[in-house]
Design an enzyme around this catalytic site. Structure first.
Site, PDB file in Angstrom:
ATOM      1  N   GLU A   1       3.557   6.975  19.351  1.00 20.28           N
ATOM      2  CA  GLU A   1       2.751   5.788  19.066  1.00 20.28           C
ATOM      3  C   GLU A   1       3.603   4.534  19.292  1.00 20.28           C
ATOM      4  O   GLU A   1       4.625   4.358  18.640  1.00 20.28           O
ATOM      5  CB  GLU A   1       2.312   5.899  17.599  1.00 20.28           C
ATOM      6  CG  GLU A   1       1.154   5.049  17.208  1.00 20.28           C
ATOM      7  CD  GLU A   1       0.677   5.393  15.798  1.00 20.28           C
ATOM      8  OE1 GLU A   1       0.353   6.568  15.522  1.00 20.28           O
ATOM      9  OE2 GLU A   1       0.632   4.470  14.972  1.00 20.28           O
TER      10      GLU A   1
ATOM     11  N   ARG B   1      -2.840  -6.496  16.022  1.00 23.04           N
ATOM     12  CA  ARG B   1      -1.797  -5.672  16.586  1.00 23.04           C
ATOM     13  C   ARG B   1      -2.490  -4.455  17.171  1.00 23.04           C
ATOM     14  O   ARG B   1      -3.408  -3.890  16.555  1.00 23.04           O
ATOM     15  CB  ARG B   1      -0.845  -5.268  15.466  1.00 23.04           C
ATOM     16  CG  ARG B   1       0.458  -4.728  15.964  1.00 23.04           C
ATOM     17  CD  ARG B   1       1.326  -5.805  16.560  1.00 23.04           C
ATOM     18  NE  ARG B   1       2.603  -5.189  16.955  1.00 23.04           N
ATOM     19  CZ  ARG B   1       3.284  -5.536  18.018  1.00 23.04           C
ATOM     20  NH1 ARG B   1       2.859  -6.515  18.802  1.00 23.04           N
ATOM     21  NH2 ARG B   1       4.419  -4.936  18.300  1.00 23.04           N
TER      22      ARG B   1
ATOM     23  N   ARG C   1       8.062   6.051  -5.793  1.00 22.09           N
ATOM     24  CA  ARG C   1       7.867   7.003  -6.894  1.00 22.09           C
ATOM     25  C   ARG C   1       9.163   7.564  -7.425  1.00 22.09           C
ATOM     26  O   ARG C   1       9.980   8.031  -6.658  1.00 22.09           O
ATOM     27  CB  ARG C   1       7.049   8.188  -6.406  1.00 22.09           C
ATOM     28  CG  ARG C   1       5.630   7.894  -6.184  1.00 22.09           C
ATOM     29  CD  ARG C   1       4.845   9.168  -6.381  1.00 22.09           C
ATOM     30  NE  ARG C   1       3.617   9.070  -5.625  1.00 22.09           N
ATOM     31  CZ  ARG C   1       3.482   9.511  -4.404  1.00 22.09           C
ATOM     32  NH1 ARG C   1       4.473  10.134  -3.814  1.00 22.09           N
ATOM     33  NH2 ARG C   1       2.348   9.354  -3.777  1.00 22.09           N
TER      34      ARG C   1
ATOM     35  N   ARG D   1       0.813  -1.205   0.000  1.00 21.73           N
ATOM     36  CA  ARG D   1       0.000   0.000   0.000  1.00 21.73           C
ATOM     37  C   ARG D   1       0.858   1.271   0.000  1.00 21.73           C
ATOM     38  O   ARG D   1       0.346   2.360  -0.101  1.00 21.73           O
ATOM     39  CB  ARG D   1      -1.020  -0.016   1.150  1.00 21.73           C
ATOM     40  CG  ARG D   1      -0.477  -0.174   2.532  1.00 21.73           C
ATOM     41  CD  ARG D   1      -1.650  -0.269   3.522  1.00 21.73           C
ATOM     42  NE  ARG D   1      -1.213  -0.240   4.896  1.00 21.73           N
ATOM     43  CZ  ARG D   1      -1.420  -1.207   5.773  1.00 21.73           C
ATOM     44  NH1 ARG D   1      -2.076  -2.297   5.426  1.00 21.73           N
ATOM     45  NH2 ARG D   1      -1.023  -1.077   7.011  1.00 21.73           N
TER      46      ARG D   1
ATOM     47  N   TYR E   1      -7.758  -4.646   7.262  1.00 23.74           N
ATOM     48  CA  TYR E   1      -7.241  -3.285   7.365  1.00 23.74           C
ATOM     49  C   TYR E   1      -8.048  -2.484   6.349  1.00 23.74           C
ATOM     50  O   TYR E   1      -8.106  -2.862   5.184  1.00 23.74           O
ATOM     51  CB  TYR E   1      -5.765  -3.285   6.966  1.00 23.74           C
ATOM     52  CG  TYR E   1      -5.164  -1.898   6.938  1.00 23.74           C
ATOM     53  CD1 TYR E   1      -4.567  -1.372   8.075  1.00 23.74           C
ATOM     54  CD2 TYR E   1      -5.203  -1.107   5.791  1.00 23.74           C
ATOM     55  CE1 TYR E   1      -4.025  -0.097   8.066  1.00 23.74           C
ATOM     56  CE2 TYR E   1      -4.668   0.167   5.780  1.00 23.74           C
ATOM     57  CZ  TYR E   1      -4.079   0.656   6.922  1.00 23.74           C
ATOM     58  OH  TYR E   1      -3.551   1.919   6.923  1.00 23.74           O
TER      59      TYR E   1
ATOM     60  N   ARG F   1       6.097   6.287  15.657  1.00 23.24           N
ATOM     61  CA  ARG F   1       5.978   7.635  15.105  1.00 23.24           C
ATOM     62  C   ARG F   1       5.637   8.650  16.174  1.00 23.24           C
ATOM     63  O   ARG F   1       5.157   8.293  17.251  1.00 23.24           O
ATOM     64  CB  ARG F   1       4.937   7.773  13.982  1.00 23.24           C
ATOM     65  CG  ARG F   1       3.962   6.713  13.844  1.00 23.24           C
ATOM     66  CD  ARG F   1       3.086   6.955  12.618  1.00 23.24           C
ATOM     67  NE  ARG F   1       1.981   6.039  12.704  1.00 23.24           N
ATOM     68  CZ  ARG F   1       1.366   5.478  11.674  1.00 23.24           C
ATOM     69  NH1 ARG F   1       1.723   5.792  10.447  1.00 23.24           N
ATOM     70  NH2 ARG F   1       0.377   4.647  11.860  1.00 23.24           N
TER      71      ARG F   1
ATOM     72  N   ASP G   1      -9.135   1.645   5.134  1.00 26.73           N
ATOM     73  CA  ASP G   1      -9.128   3.099   5.310  1.00 26.73           C
ATOM     74  C   ASP G   1     -10.553   3.638   5.420  1.00 26.73           C
ATOM     75  O   ASP G   1     -11.522   2.950   5.098  1.00 26.73           O
ATOM     76  CB  ASP G   1      -8.445   3.754   4.105  1.00 26.73           C
ATOM     77  CG  ASP G   1      -6.941   3.521   4.108  1.00 26.73           C
ATOM     78  OD1 ASP G   1      -6.369   3.364   5.196  1.00 26.73           O
ATOM     79  OD2 ASP G   1      -6.353   3.482   3.011  1.00 26.73           O
TER      80      ASP G   1
HETATM   81  N1  UDP Z   1       6.324   0.963   6.792  1.00 23.17           N
HETATM   82  C1  UDP Z   1       7.683   0.979   6.983  1.00 23.17           C
HETATM   83  N2  UDP Z   1       8.310   2.142   7.280  1.00 23.17           N
HETATM   84  C2  UDP Z   1       7.633   3.309   7.436  1.00 23.17           C
HETATM   85  C3  UDP Z   1       6.245   3.296   7.229  1.00 23.17           C
HETATM   86  C4  UDP Z   1       5.616   2.114   6.924  1.00 23.17           C
HETATM   87  O1  UDP Z   1       8.331  -0.054   6.880  1.00 23.17           O
HETATM   88  O2  UDP Z   1       8.273   4.344   7.723  1.00 23.17           O
HETATM   89  C5  UDP Z   1       5.686  -0.335   6.476  1.00 23.17           C
HETATM   90  C6  UDP Z   1       5.225  -1.047   7.745  1.00 23.17           C
HETATM   91  O3  UDP Z   1       5.392  -2.431   7.581  1.00 23.17           O
HETATM   92  C7  UDP Z   1       3.763  -0.685   7.810  1.00 23.17           C
HETATM   93  C8  UDP Z   1       3.370  -0.661   6.337  1.00 23.17           C
HETATM   94  O4  UDP Z   1       4.522  -0.135   5.699  1.00 23.17           O
HETATM   95  O5  UDP Z   1       3.021  -1.636   8.531  1.00 23.17           O
HETATM   96  C9  UDP Z   1       2.148   0.150   6.015  1.00 23.17           C
HETATM   97  O6  UDP Z   1       2.349   1.474   6.447  1.00 23.17           O
HETATM   98  P1  UDP Z   1       1.164   2.500   6.556  1.00 23.17           P
HETATM   99  O7  UDP Z   1       1.757   3.843   6.642  1.00 23.17           O
HETATM  100  O8  UDP Z   1       0.144   2.209   5.520  1.00 23.17           O
HETATM  101  O9  UDP Z   1       0.571   2.096   7.976  1.00 23.17           O
HETATM  102  P2  UDP Z   1      -0.547   2.833   8.799  1.00 23.17           P
HETATM  103  O10 UDP Z   1      -0.420   4.290   8.518  1.00 23.17           O
HETATM  104  O11 UDP Z   1      -1.815   2.262   8.382  1.00 23.17           O
HETATM  105  O12 UDP Z   1      -0.161   2.499  10.187  1.00 23.17           O
END
Ligand code: UDP
Length: 372
Positions: free
Chosen positions: A302, A247, A174, A170, A351, A278, A353
């Site tokens: 988080e 999770r 780019r 997802r 999952y 984050r 959105d």
């Molecule tokens: N991910 C990562 N590094 C990052 C951000 C995301 O490896 O800095 C990977 C991680 O495995 C995560 C997945 O990409 O579970 C999907 O990220 P997304 O941002 O879609 O997660 P959400 O915002 O839904 O928590």
């Protein structure tokens, strides 16, 4: 004759949108919500004049004009664009991987140079079996180690070798100097927060907060012709086959006597030795370009954690093929129940959105009204 046409369990996105549609079509609806507030995990609360996303960052994004127009009926949207930064050791990087990132990591300047650099870094694999193999095959080891490995390990409590590649798919890669996190043409956050948005959607609909439907489900079921259940599917069946694995997250909020802590809304911490994944700084979701000088800011760290029944379920943990045998068993049970519909991310163990959730709720309401 039951008093209501629909009993909706959960005042989150799916339940609220479905309730609005059916109410507008003249149906009689009752919503039961276990929490003391509406909006599910989208819920925002005003603190120090700042809309705090209580259950993590929520940003609406879609390419569907129909869904965007629907949202616009209940909210004025701001022009927030999600531009995530990654902090790894002492450096800040642009993310998801784009030309800015590739320039920062490899010093390449043009898309052509960047493609050649990535081609050389790829570890060929025609049939990646898990997330690690997929990432290595697509971007190589260096980018994997800076951006993916540590973050994913913390987020899921598992090695990327044990996770499906679908999780990472997802995120786009780019070859453009475009650091927008999403590819969709519409994006933003409701001005005044999500709670105000939900209040408008739910305006005039009968709603009971702090009610545990499961504690009395047989008797609640008699209230309506149909039940839309948006809670966890395994809890509906009293976990008879066992618990589905999720999770969870823990949020640590801090109000600071500072005007601006990190200069942006979201910074991902990808190093494994930092315990959180984050830091959100909520005022940046609302104020674009110029931050009002209030001398206060609120940040949220988080922390991913294992799920148990006392915690909120955020991310379903499916196997490396994206399957869950246990969920399929519950789903088969659910399908035996004629007038109870299991809808939304918790009931469908996915999952999902916000915007696709709105789309699905609209479609189901259309089906129910035989307009489909
Ligand atoms: N991910 C990562 N590094 C990052 C951000 C995301 O490896 O800095 C990977 C991680 O495995 C995560 C997945 O990409 O579970 C999907 O990220 P997304 O941002 O879609 O997660 P959400 O915002 O839904 O928590």
């Amino acid at each position: 004759m039951p008093k209501y046409d629909y009993l909706i369990v959960g005042a989150g996105m799916y339940g609220a949108v479905f309730a609005r549609q059916m109410t507008d079509a003249g149906k009689k609806v009752l919503i039961l919500e276990k929490r003391e507030h509406i909006g599910g995990n989208c819920y925002t609360e005003e603190v120090e004049g700042i809309q705090v996303h209580k259950y993590g960052a929520h940003i609406m994004h879609t390419s569907s004009e129909k869904i965007w127009r629907y949202i616009g009926k209940y909210a004025e949207m701001n022009h927030y664009v999600n531009r995530v930064r990654v902090r790894h050791e002492d450096k800040i990087y642009s993310f998801p991987i784009n030309m800015n990132t590739l320039n920062q990591v490899f010093g390449v300047v043009s898309p052509e140079e960047a493609r050649a650099r990535i081609e050389a870094a790829k570890i060929p694999n025609d049939n990646p079996q898990n997330m690690e193999e997929w990432v290595l095959a697509n971007v190589g080891r260096e980018l994997y180690e800076i951006f993916i490995k540590g973050y994913t390990q913390k987020q899921w409590g598992k090695s990327p070798r044990e996770l499906p590649a679908s999780i990472i798919r997802r995120l786009p890669i780019r070859y453009l100097y475009d650091d927008n996190y999403f590819n969709d043409c519409y994006q933003g956050i409701p001005k005044g927060g999500y709670t105000a948005f939900f209040e408008k959607i739910l305006d005039g609909i009968e709603l009971r907060l702090g009610v545990d439907y499961l504690a009395n489900k047989e008797s609640y079921n008699t209230l309506a012709k149909k039940v839309i259940y948006c809670g966890n599917i395994d809890s509906f069946f009293d976990y008879q086959f066992g618990e589905l694995e999720w999770r969870s997250l823990r949020f640590e909020n801090e109000t600071m006597d500072l005007n601006d802590f990190q200069g942006t809304a979201v910074v991902n911490y990808t190093s494994e030795d930092v315990p959180y994944t984050r830091i959100l700084e909520h005022k940046h979701f609302e104020h674009i370009g110029v931050i009002p000088d209030t001398g206060k800011t609120i940040i949220t760290r988080e922390y991913p954690q294992d799920w148990d029944r006392s915690k909120e379920a955020y991310y379903p943990v499916r196997d490396t093929n994206g399957h869950s045998e246990l969920y399929e068993r519950y789903k088969a049970e659910a399908e035996k129940l004629d007038n109870i519909f299991f809808r939304g991310r918790l009931a469908e163990y996915v999952y999902r959105d916000m915007c696709p959730t709105i789309g699905l709720a609209l479609r189901f309401s259309e089906q129910e009204l035989e307009l489909y």
